[in-house]
Each structure stands twice: as structure tokens, then as C-alpha cells.
Motif scaffolding. Structure first.
Motif, PDB file in Angstrom:
ATOM      1  N   LEU A  52       5.192   7.561   7.498  1.00 21.42           N
ATOM      2  CA  LEU A  52       6.192   7.311   8.534  1.00 21.42           C
ATOM      3  C   LEU A  52       6.343   5.818   8.812  1.00 21.42           C
ATOM      4  CD1 LEU A  52       5.405  10.166  11.071  1.00 21.42           C
ATOM      5  CD2 LEU A  52       7.444   9.945   9.656  1.00 21.42           C
ATOM      6  N   GLU A  53       5.221   5.119   8.930  1.00 18.86           N
ATOM      7  CA  GLU A  53       5.277   3.686   9.185  1.00 18.86           C
ATOM      8  C   GLU A  53       5.988   2.959   8.046  1.00 18.86           C
ATOM      9  OE1 GLU A  53       1.259   2.535   9.807  1.00 18.86           O
ATOM     10  OE2 GLU A  53       1.024   3.722  11.636  1.00 18.86           O
ATOM     11  N   SER A  54       5.730   3.380   6.810  1.00 16.27           N
ATOM     12  CA  SER A  54       6.366   2.757   5.653  1.00 16.27           C
ATOM     13  C   SER A  54       7.867   3.009   5.646  1.00 16.27           C
ATOM     14  CB  SER A  54       5.736   3.284   4.360  1.00 16.27           C
ATOM     15  OG  SER A  54       6.396   2.775   3.225  1.00 16.27           O
ATOM     16  N   GLU A  55       8.271   4.259   5.983  1.00 16.93           N
ATOM     17  CA  GLU A  55       9.700   4.580   6.000  1.00 16.93           C
ATOM     18  C   GLU A  55      10.425   3.782   7.077  1.00 16.93           C
ATOM     19  OE1 GLU A  55      11.630   6.584   4.009  1.00 16.93           O
ATOM     20  OE2 GLU A  55       9.861   6.597   2.721  1.00 16.93           O
ATOM     21  N   LEU A  56       9.836   3.704   8.267  1.00 20.58           N
ATOM     22  CA  LEU A  56      10.476   2.946   9.347  1.00 20.58           C
ATOM     23  C   LEU A  56      10.500   1.456   9.035  1.00 20.58           C
ATOM     24  CD1 LEU A  56       9.025   4.749  12.510  1.00 20.58           C
ATOM     25  CD2 LEU A  56      11.405   4.769  11.738  1.00 20.58           C
ATOM     26  N   ALA A  57       9.376   0.935   8.543  1.00 21.65           N
ATOM     27  CA  ALA A  57       9.297  -0.493   8.241  1.00 21.65           C
ATOM     28  C   ALA A  57      10.222  -0.870   7.091  1.00 21.65           C
ATOM     29  CB  ALA A  57       7.856  -0.883   7.907  1.00 21.65           C
ATOM     30  N   GLY A  58      10.581   0.111   6.259  1.00 22.68           N
ATOM     31  CA  GLY A  58      11.461  -0.156   5.123  1.00 22.68           C
ATOM     32  C   GLY A  58      12.930  -0.234   5.489  1.00 22.68           C
ATOM     33  N   LEU A  59      13.268   0.052   6.752  1.00 24.48           N
ATOM     34  CA  LEU A  59      14.664  -0.077   7.179  1.00 24.48           C
ATOM     35  C   LEU A  59      15.104  -1.532   7.093  1.00 24.48           C
ATOM     36  CD1 LEU A  59      14.638   2.205  10.365  1.00 24.48           C
ATOM     37  CD2 LEU A  59      15.581   2.773   8.116  1.00 24.48           C
ATOM     38  N   ASP A  60      16.307  -1.761   6.590  1.00 20.38           N
ATOM     39  CA  ASP A  60      16.831  -3.123   6.494  1.00 20.38           C
ATOM     40  C   ASP A  60      17.408  -3.513   7.849  1.00 20.38           C
ATOM     41  OD1 ASP A  60      17.813  -5.542   5.810  1.00 20.38           O
ATOM     42  OD2 ASP A  60      19.272  -4.816   4.324  1.00 20.38           O
TER      43      ASP A  60
END
Length: 209
Positions: A144-152
Motif C-alpha cells: 500500500l505504501e509503495s502504491e501511494l508513494a508511486g503516485l505522480d
């Protein structure tokens, strides 16, 4: 070994039993996330769980080694996930995970006697619960942290004929029944052609992403 025991039985001087968990296999897990007030409700269903257990020891001085097959129609882990932000990054924490095996079965027919079934079954279930829970509790927050942090969160535009760059970090992340709400701290960069500088504030109404 996930299980060890020794005792006397039916006139035998001693019985020793140990069990090793050799392999675990299962079909593709299913992950469901549902927003609730204050958290995401997570359900991970792992279908068709199969476990190979090697059971060995000795009965009255005679060594034995037999396989035991363990199956479950599914393993289900449920938990609450609390989202927040720290130092500009999203943070996910699992709260109160609960584990359940559906239709657990263990074939102990090849073991010498049936007295091991209950204790060995508890040991196998406990080991499965510990391993699966530990793996998911570690993996899901990182995902989840990776998906959110991957937002541009950055964008480039033109304002009053000059290029403007805007970046953002996570100021706050929370959840309600409608979904995930993200509050961003923005940083704006724009080249200046003036030799005079003034302190000012740029504001905009709240915008839902």
C-alpha cells in the motif's frame, strides 16, 4: 521441528515424535480492501492450501519416518489497516489481524497410533497461522505504501507566460466510507525576472482527488 514430544505408551519404554514442515503450496491469493470510517478493512483469502509435513521418531527403539498431508480449503486473514502520513510519506499499519483455516484436514493414518493427531494438528495450524500472518502483515503495508508513494504528485505548467513546477508530499492520509482522502503539502517553483521580492500566500479551495 514444528513439533516435538516424548512419552511412554502401552508398555513401550518411550515414544519420541518430531515433525518438520517441508513445503506449503496454495493457489493465487485474493485481496479485498473496503473503506470504512477510520480504516480500510482487509480480507486476504488463500485458496487450496496444502502442506507437506515429515513426521519421524522412534517407538520402543524402532525408528520411523512417515509423511503427513495437511490440507485446508482456504486460509483467511482479516485485519484493519490504518493509513497516515509521516515525514511526507504514506504509512500503513495493520491492526488486530485475525486468522482462520476453513475445512482443515490432516491425514495421520500412517503414523503409529492416532494419539498424535490432536497435538500435531494444533502445532501445524499454529505454524501455518504464524507464517502466513507474519508474511501478510509485512507485505501488505509495504504494498500500500509503495502504491501511494508511486503516485505522480508533480506537475509542470505555464502561469502568466512563465514555467511553473509544482511538487507535493503527503501531509495526511485518512479513510472514510467513501474512500481514501489524501492531503498534500505542495512546493511551487517559478523562475523570477524581478529584482524585488515580496512575501505572499498562494491558496486554493480543497480539491478531492
Amino acid at each position: 521441528p514444528i513439533y516435538q514430544d516424548s512419552y511412554g505408551f502401552m508398555g513401550w519404554d518411550a515414544v519420541t515424535v518430531s515433525a518438520d514442515l517441508d513445503a506449503i503450496s496454495f493457489e493465487s491469493p485474493e485481496l479485498r480492501l473496503n473503506p470504512r470510517d477510520g480504516f480500510l478493512f482487509m480480507e486476504v483469502v488463500i485458496p487450496d492450501v496444502s502442506v507437506d509435513v515429515a513426521v519421524y521418531g522412534d517407538v520402543a527403539g524402532v525408528d520411523f519416518e512417515q509423511p503427513v498431508w495437511v490440507t485446508a480449503e482456504s486460509a483467511t486473514l482479516t485485519s484493519e489497516i490504518v493509513l497516515s502520513a509521516a515525514e511526507g510519506q504514506p504509512v500503513a499499519v495493520l491492526v488486530a489481524p485475525s486468522f482462520e483455516l476453513d475445512t482443515f484436514f490432516m491425514d495421520t493414518s500412517l503414523l503409529p497410533g492416532a494419539l498424535e493427531q490432536t497435538l500435531l494438528g494444533d502445532a501445524v495450524q499454529g505454524q501455518l497461522e504464524e507464517m502466513i500472518t507474519e508474511t501478510i502483515v509485512e507485505a501488505i503495508p509495504e504494498l500500500l505504501e509503495s502504491e501511494l508513494a508511486g503516485l505522480d504528485l508533480s506537475t509542470d505548467m505555464e502561469l502568466l507566460g512563465k514555467p511553473l513546477s509544482m511538487g507535493a508530499t503527503f501531509g495526511a492520509v485518512d479513510v472514510d466510507s467513501a474512500g481514501i482522502r489524501v492531503v498534500l503539502d505542495t512546493q511551487i517553483s517559478m523562475p523570477s525576472t524581478s529584482d524585488k521580492y515580496y512575501r505572499g500566500v498562494l491558496s486554493a479551495p480543497d480539491t478531492s482527488l
